[in-house]
Design an enzyme around this catalytic site. Structure first.
Site, mmCIF file in Angstrom:
data_model
loop_
_atom_site.group_PDB
_atom_site.id
_atom_site.type_symbol
_atom_site.label_atom_id
_atom_site.label_comp_id
_atom_site.label_asym_id
_atom_site.label_seq_id
_atom_site.Cartn_x
_atom_site.Cartn_y
_atom_site.Cartn_z
ATOM 1 N NE ARG A 37 -3.915 0.215 1.973
ATOM 2 C CZ ARG A 37 -3.810 1.364 2.629
ATOM 3 N NH1 ARG A 37 -2.901 1.503 3.607
ATOM 4 N NH2 ARG A 37 -4.600 2.378 2.338
ATOM 5 C CB CYS A 84 16.996 -4.381 -5.358
ATOM 6 S SG CYS A 84 18.245 -5.217 -4.373
#
Length: 421
Positions: A314, A346
């Site tokens: 979210r 990453c």
């Protein structure tokens, strides 16, 4: 209100220290409270007392089988948006007469599944969908009960990705064309019109957009009845927001919502369906994570957690706010400092908060994301080959793992390498 409170300096889920669950299942993990789920469902049910109604839990918010079983046992209906959700709802023991099937892209296979297994109604969203459902129903020798979803062109004043009631959104038919589309439905022998459906968006913090939409539905209902349609049911959708930021003003309460529904629609004599998801499940869950590193950067410091955007998407997807608190309660007056709170994936987008004021924490400390019970685990993925996090249910002093963390072997063995490689 929720049941995640500090006791003796430790954040508890009902009567269980979250630190004990972390020691048992590892981090990160989701934890849900039966008491909070139950309380929130009953608040909605009581808000509509005195009217013929059904509270249909929107399972897309949190579709764990244990949560569905709890909702079904409380008497809830279930709002589903896929064949998979329909199967889960039935597997959890919810009968077909309490299942509402929503969504813009139902396939004929999904329609057949629901008609054969039992369904309360389909909320249909287009003429092509009506034609397809009519065809499937006739092939089975049954009539499919339908409510047609109308788009009232009301601005819900919420995030653009979760607004559903404006003219540019993909949902429903324009309310200006509703009488025409209902007339078409009446000519299709495989369909039985039972009601009107509307849903304008999610995380609404004001009753005004609801009232505007429902007033339009009231006018439409009277017009449809004058056209000869037997409108006996109004599906009002969900969308009432929760207080993600506890320092902000609280959204309207279910009882206030219920009073507005009765005032605007009560004279129509229709059964009322509502489909809350976030408000039932959101504050009923937390995501617990461990600090891996405290990193001092140039001009800012970072808390690097073992939870990531694949576990709770979210913030990355909506820039959504979650309060983040340490499991060990800070002493009163503890000085705080700003941190960027991030995960190990990453991606720069793997950021939960920027310049968030936090009390001092160190590597190995545990933190909890509040209000994470809705749209958390259901939207998780295994990006970066990170296992889905376990889900835990607490009731009083009882603890159960209701979805285990898969092993890396489980993940690897799901793939198949062809013999010719």
């Amino acid at each position: 209100m929720d049941h995640f409170l500090y006791r003796d300096g430790i954040l508890h889920a009902e009567d269980v220290p979250l630190t004990e669950i972390a020691a048992q299942v590892g981090t990160p993990f989701y934890c849900y409270s039966v008491a909070t789920l139950t309380r929130h469902f009953r608040l909605f049910d009581e808000a509509l007392a005195g009217t013929d109604h059904l509270v249909c839990y929107a399972m897309k918010a949190n579709s764990n089988m244990a949560v569905l079983k709890l909702m079904g046992d409380l008497g809830a209906g279930i709002d589903v948006v896929s064949g998979g959700e329909y199967r889960k709802a039935q597997a959890a023991g919810v009968p077909g007469e309490r299942i509402v099937f929503s969504g813009v892209g139902k396939t004929q296979e999904e329609m057949r599944l629901a008609l054969e297994g039992g369904i309360r109604q389909f909320n249909v969203e287009s003429e092509p969908e009506m034609a397809a459902l009519n065809e499937v129903a006739l092939s089975l020798g049954v009539q499919a009960p339908i409510a047609i979803r109308v788009n009232p062109d009301v601005d819900a004043k919420t995030h653009e990705k979760i607004a559903t009631g404006k003219s540019e959104n993909k949902f429903g038919i324009p309310i200006a064309r509703a009488r025409e589309v209902y007339a078409l439905a009446a000519t299709l022998p495989g369909l039985k019109v039972v009601g009107v459906d509307v849903h304008i968006g999610s995380q609404l913090t004001s009753l005004e957009p609801f009232e505007l939409a429902y007033s339009k539905v009231a006018e439409l209902t009277q017009a449809l009845r004058s056209d000869g349609h037997d409108i006996v049911r109004l599906d009002l959708g969900g969308g009432l927001g929760i207080p993600y930021e506890r320092s902000n003003a609280a959204p309207p309460l279910p009882v206030e919502y219920g009073e507005m529904v009765k005032r605007v629609l009560g004279d129509l004599g229709c059964e009322i369906e509502i489909e809350p998801g976030r408000l039932i499940a959101g504050n009923a869950g937390v995501l617990v994570s461990q600090v891996i590193y405290v990193k001092n950067g140039e001009g800012r410091d970072f808390l690097i957690l073992d939870a990531a955007m694949n576990d709770l998407v979210r913030p990355a997807m909506y820039a959504a706010h979650h309060d983040i608190v340490p499991l060990v309660e800070p002493a009163p007056g503890t000085e705080q400092a700003p941190y960027d709170i991030v995960g190990p994936v990453c991606e720069t987008g793997d950021t939960f908060a920027k310049s968030r004021m936090m009390p001092p924490v160190a590597a190995g400390d545990l933190v909890a994301f509040r209000s994470a019970g809705a749209y958390g685990a259901v939207m998780a993925s295994e990006y970066n080959t990170r296992p889905l996090v376990p889900e835990v249910l607490v009731s009083g002093d009882h603890v159960a793992v209701i979805r285990a963390r898969p092993s890396f072997d489980d993940i690897i063995n799901r793939d198949t390498i062809p013999e010719w490689l």
